[in-house]
Write an enzyme that holds these catalytic residues in place. Structure first.
Site, PDB file in Angstrom:
ATOM      1  N   ARG A 173      54.863  13.319  40.258  1.00 38.97           N
ATOM      2  CA  ARG A 173      53.844  13.158  41.723  1.00 38.97           C
ATOM      3  C   ARG A 173      52.802  12.539  40.751  1.00 38.97           C
ATOM      4  O   ARG A 173      52.450  12.521  39.796  1.00 38.97           O
ATOM      5  CB  ARG A 173      53.563  14.475  41.833  1.00 38.97           C
ATOM      6  CG  ARG A 173      52.090  14.351  42.800  1.00 38.97           C
ATOM      7  CD  ARG A 173      51.882  15.535  43.528  1.00 38.97           C
ATOM      8  NE  ARG A 173      52.630  15.882  44.518  1.00 38.97           N
ATOM      9  CZ  ARG A 173      52.488  16.914  45.468  1.00 38.97           C
ATOM     10  NH1 ARG A 173      51.358  17.451  45.477  1.00 38.97           N
ATOM     11  NH2 ARG A 173      53.425  17.099  46.618  1.00 38.97           N
ATOM     12  N   HIS A 209      56.821  10.401  50.428  1.00 39.10           N
ATOM     13  CA  HIS A 209      57.079  11.935  50.197  1.00 39.10           C
ATOM     14  C   HIS A 209      58.422  12.169  50.496  1.00 39.10           C
ATOM     15  O   HIS A 209      58.522  13.020  51.578  1.00 39.10           O
ATOM     16  CB  HIS A 209      56.105  12.745  50.802  1.00 39.10           C
ATOM     17  CG  HIS A 209      55.690  14.112  50.111  1.00 39.10           C
ATOM     18  ND1 HIS A 209      56.571  14.559  49.283  1.00 39.10           N
ATOM     19  CD2 HIS A 209      54.695  15.027  50.569  1.00 39.10           C
ATOM     20  CE1 HIS A 209      56.119  15.688  48.941  1.00 39.10           C
ATOM     21  NE2 HIS A 209      55.277  15.913  49.652  1.00 39.10           N
ATOM     22  N   GLN A 226      59.624  15.924  50.738  1.00 36.20           N
ATOM     23  CA  GLN A 226      59.193  16.768  52.083  1.00 36.20           C
ATOM     24  C   GLN A 226      59.891  16.180  53.409  1.00 36.20           C
ATOM     25  O   GLN A 226      60.221  17.025  54.146  1.00 36.20           O
ATOM     26  CB  GLN A 226      57.743  16.265  52.078  1.00 36.20           C
ATOM     27  CG  GLN A 226      56.916  16.978  53.312  1.00 36.20           C
ATOM     28  CD  GLN A 226      56.785  18.423  53.195  1.00 36.20           C
ATOM     29  OE1 GLN A 226      56.346  18.785  51.990  1.00 36.20           O
ATOM     30  NE2 GLN A 226      57.191  19.201  54.086  1.00 36.20           N
ATOM     31  N   ASP A 260      49.509  15.542  59.545  1.00 32.87           N
ATOM     32  CA  ASP A 260      49.118  15.595  58.239  1.00 32.87           C
ATOM     33  C   ASP A 260      47.463  15.478  58.058  1.00 32.87           C
ATOM     34  O   ASP A 260      46.933  15.016  58.895  1.00 32.87           O
ATOM     35  CB  ASP A 260      50.037  14.555  57.246  1.00 32.87           C
ATOM     36  CG  ASP A 260      49.719  14.836  55.949  1.00 32.87           C
ATOM     37  OD1 ASP A 260      49.090  16.225  55.506  1.00 32.87           O
ATOM     38  OD2 ASP A 260      50.132  13.942  55.204  1.00 32.87           O
ATOM     39  N   CYS A 304      53.454  19.446  56.639  1.00 33.56           N
ATOM     40  CA  CYS A 304      53.700  19.491  55.161  1.00 33.56           C
ATOM     41  C   CYS A 304      53.161  20.438  54.380  1.00 33.56           C
ATOM     42  O   CYS A 304      53.473  20.855  53.358  1.00 33.56           O
ATOM     43  CB  CYS A 304      53.978  18.129  54.520  1.00 33.56           C
ATOM     44  SG  CYS A 304      52.152  17.292  54.544  1.00 33.56           S
ATOM     45  N   ARG A 355      61.535  23.324  51.496  1.00 36.14           N
ATOM     46  CA  ARG A 355      61.364  22.357  50.167  1.00 36.14           C
ATOM     47  C   ARG A 355      62.374  22.767  48.911  1.00 36.14           C
ATOM     48  O   ARG A 355      63.044  22.031  48.139  1.00 36.14           O
ATOM     49  CB  ARG A 355      59.871  22.533  49.647  1.00 36.14           C
ATOM     50  CG  ARG A 355      59.039  21.923  50.818  1.00 36.14           C
ATOM     51  CD  ARG A 355      59.199  20.337  50.600  1.00 36.14           C
ATOM     52  NE  ARG A 355      59.012  19.666  49.362  1.00 36.14           N
ATOM     53  CZ  ARG A 355      57.871  19.366  48.687  1.00 36.14           C
ATOM     54  NH1 ARG A 355      56.869  19.557  49.546  1.00 36.14           N
ATOM     55  NH2 ARG A 355      57.721  18.847  47.386  1.00 36.14           N
TER      56      ARG A 355
HETATM   57  N1  NVA Z   1      49.572  13.177  52.839  1.00 30.74           N
HETATM   58  C1  NVA Z   1      49.062  14.274  51.935  1.00 30.74           C
HETATM   59  C2  NVA Z   1      50.391  15.089  51.588  1.00 30.74           C
HETATM   60  C3  NVA Z   1      50.082  16.152  50.750  1.00 30.74           C
HETATM   61  C4  NVA Z   1      51.314  17.116  50.475  1.00 30.74           C
HETATM   62  C5  NVA Z   1      48.568  13.731  50.400  1.00 30.74           C
HETATM   63  O1  NVA Z   1      49.234  12.629  49.958  1.00 30.74           O
HETATM   64  O2  NVA Z   1      47.682  14.137  49.777  1.00 30.74           O
HETATM   65  N1   CP Z   2      53.567  19.597  50.870  1.00 29.82           N
HETATM   66  C1   CP Z   2      53.385  19.741  49.731  1.00 29.82           C
HETATM   67  O1   CP Z   2      53.773  18.708  49.090  1.00 29.82           O
HETATM   68  O2   CP Z   2      52.740  20.429  49.279  1.00 29.82           O
HETATM   69  P1   CP Z   2      51.871  20.368  47.636  1.00 29.82           P
HETATM   70  O3   CP Z   2      50.919  19.343  47.684  1.00 29.82           O
HETATM   71  O4   CP Z   2      51.308  21.765  47.381  1.00 29.82           O
HETATM   72  O5   CP Z   2      52.854  20.348  46.628  1.00 29.82           O
END
Ligand code: NVA
Ligand code: CP
Length: 305
Positions: free
Chosen positions: A103, A130, A133, A222, A262, A290
């Site tokens: 990540r 993502h 997800q 989101d 998500c 997930r």
């Molecule tokens: N769009 C959000 C998703 C988190 C799971 C981010 O990138 O922070």
């Molecule tokens: N939805 C998701 O990826 O959650 P986290 O940021 O908690 O991993």
């Protein structure tokens, strides 16, 4: 050849359906307590350069349930945070581990990691995509609606990593996707152009959430400021006025619609408390899935399924 899971567009619809089917089987096995040690004795490195709750826990638990070991690393506690080149880290990891989940920020970082890695690399979220997800989201939609074919999906909010990945999914699976994003917060232009070329007429962009929501089957939103954009929160709150998915907006969708998020969610911003806690919300199943879909992705890439 080593296969990586960096973006949905690297896989065919048939391959992605294969992972969704395997995820359903693994979910069933796990619920019944049946063994499914498809990664017996294998180690998967889990590298986080951004915060996480679901991704970290679901990957660690998932590898464990598959009989393997998940190894958590963050930029703060590894040499990556001190500037060791990605390509060096990637080559070293491949000498110890059977797979890597990462990540991070730019998609080019996971692309470079994968280029230098002899073991499969999985994208656990970048600024652009993502994919784990959206696979969990599709699994949830199929559980609830039997199929994603013929359904209308609505995206309400920021044209972010989630929106970009939904666009790829719509192009690959061929469902209708309507995105409502404020001006200046549209999805990635290259991703959109690629998808429109694959599936002309299936993906539409508007600034009006009501247009996107009218008669929709699956609604997804989101946070307005993603990780790394925290200093834009105030200006984004102004730009996203009218985009809160509340009961009034939801009333425009189909009576049996489902709502995805998500998580983490900001109640009262992109989604009201009543909607996320309401009868259309499937966010807890979505979070659970997930675990199952990532087990299927890992098993497919690293387990010789
Ligand atoms: N769009 C959000 C998703 C988190 C799971 C981010 O990138 O922070
Ligand atoms: N939805 C998701 O990826 O959650 P986290 O940021 O908690 O991993």
């Amino acid at each position: 050849m080593t296969r990586h899971f960096l973006a949905l567009h690297d896989f065919s619809e048939t391959e992605l359906y294969g992972m969704l089917t395997l995820a359903r089987e693994l979910k069933e096995k796990q619920k019944q307590g049946l063994p499914h040690k498809l990664l017996d004795g294998k180690t998967v490195a889990l590298i986080f350069e951004k915060a996480s709750t679901r991704t970290r826990v679901s990957f660690e638990v998932g590898v464990f349930q598959l009989g393997g070991h998940g190894l958590f690393l963050s930029s703060g506690n590894s040499q990556m945070g001190r500037g060791e080149p990605i390509r060096d880290t990637a080559r070293v990891m491949a000498r110890y581990c059977d797979g890597v989940m990462i990540r991070t920020f730019g998609q080019e970082i996971v692309d470079e990691f994968a280029r230098y890695s002899d073991v499969p690399v999985i994208n656990g979220l970048t600024d652009l995509f993502h994919p784990c997800q959206i696979m969990a989201d599709l699994m949830t939609v199929i559980e609830r609606k039997r199929t994603c074919e013929g359904l209308t999906f609505a995206w309400i909010g920021d044209g972010n990593n989630m929106a970009n990945t939904w666009i790829e999914a719509a192009a690959i699976f061929g469902f209708e996707l309507r995105l409502a994003c404020p001006q200046g917060y549209e999805p990635d232009a290259k991703v959109l152009a690629w998808a429109l070329a694959q599936a002309p007429g299936r993906i539409t962009l508007t600034t009006d959430p009501k247009v996107a929501l009218a008669g929709a089957d699956v609604i997804n939103t989101d946070v307005w400021a993603s990780m790394g954009q925290e200093n834009e929160q105030k200006e984004r709150e102004k730009a996203f006025a009218g985009y809160c998915l509340d009961d009034a907006l939801l009333a425009l969708a189909k009576p049996d619609c489902i709502v995805l998020h998500c998580l983490p969610a900001h109640r009262g911003e992109e989604i009201s408390d009543s909607v996320i806690e309401g009868k259309h919300s499937v966010v807890w199943d979505e979070a659970e899935n997930r675990l199952h879909i990532q087990k299927a992705i890992m098993a497919t890439l690293m387990g010789g399924v």
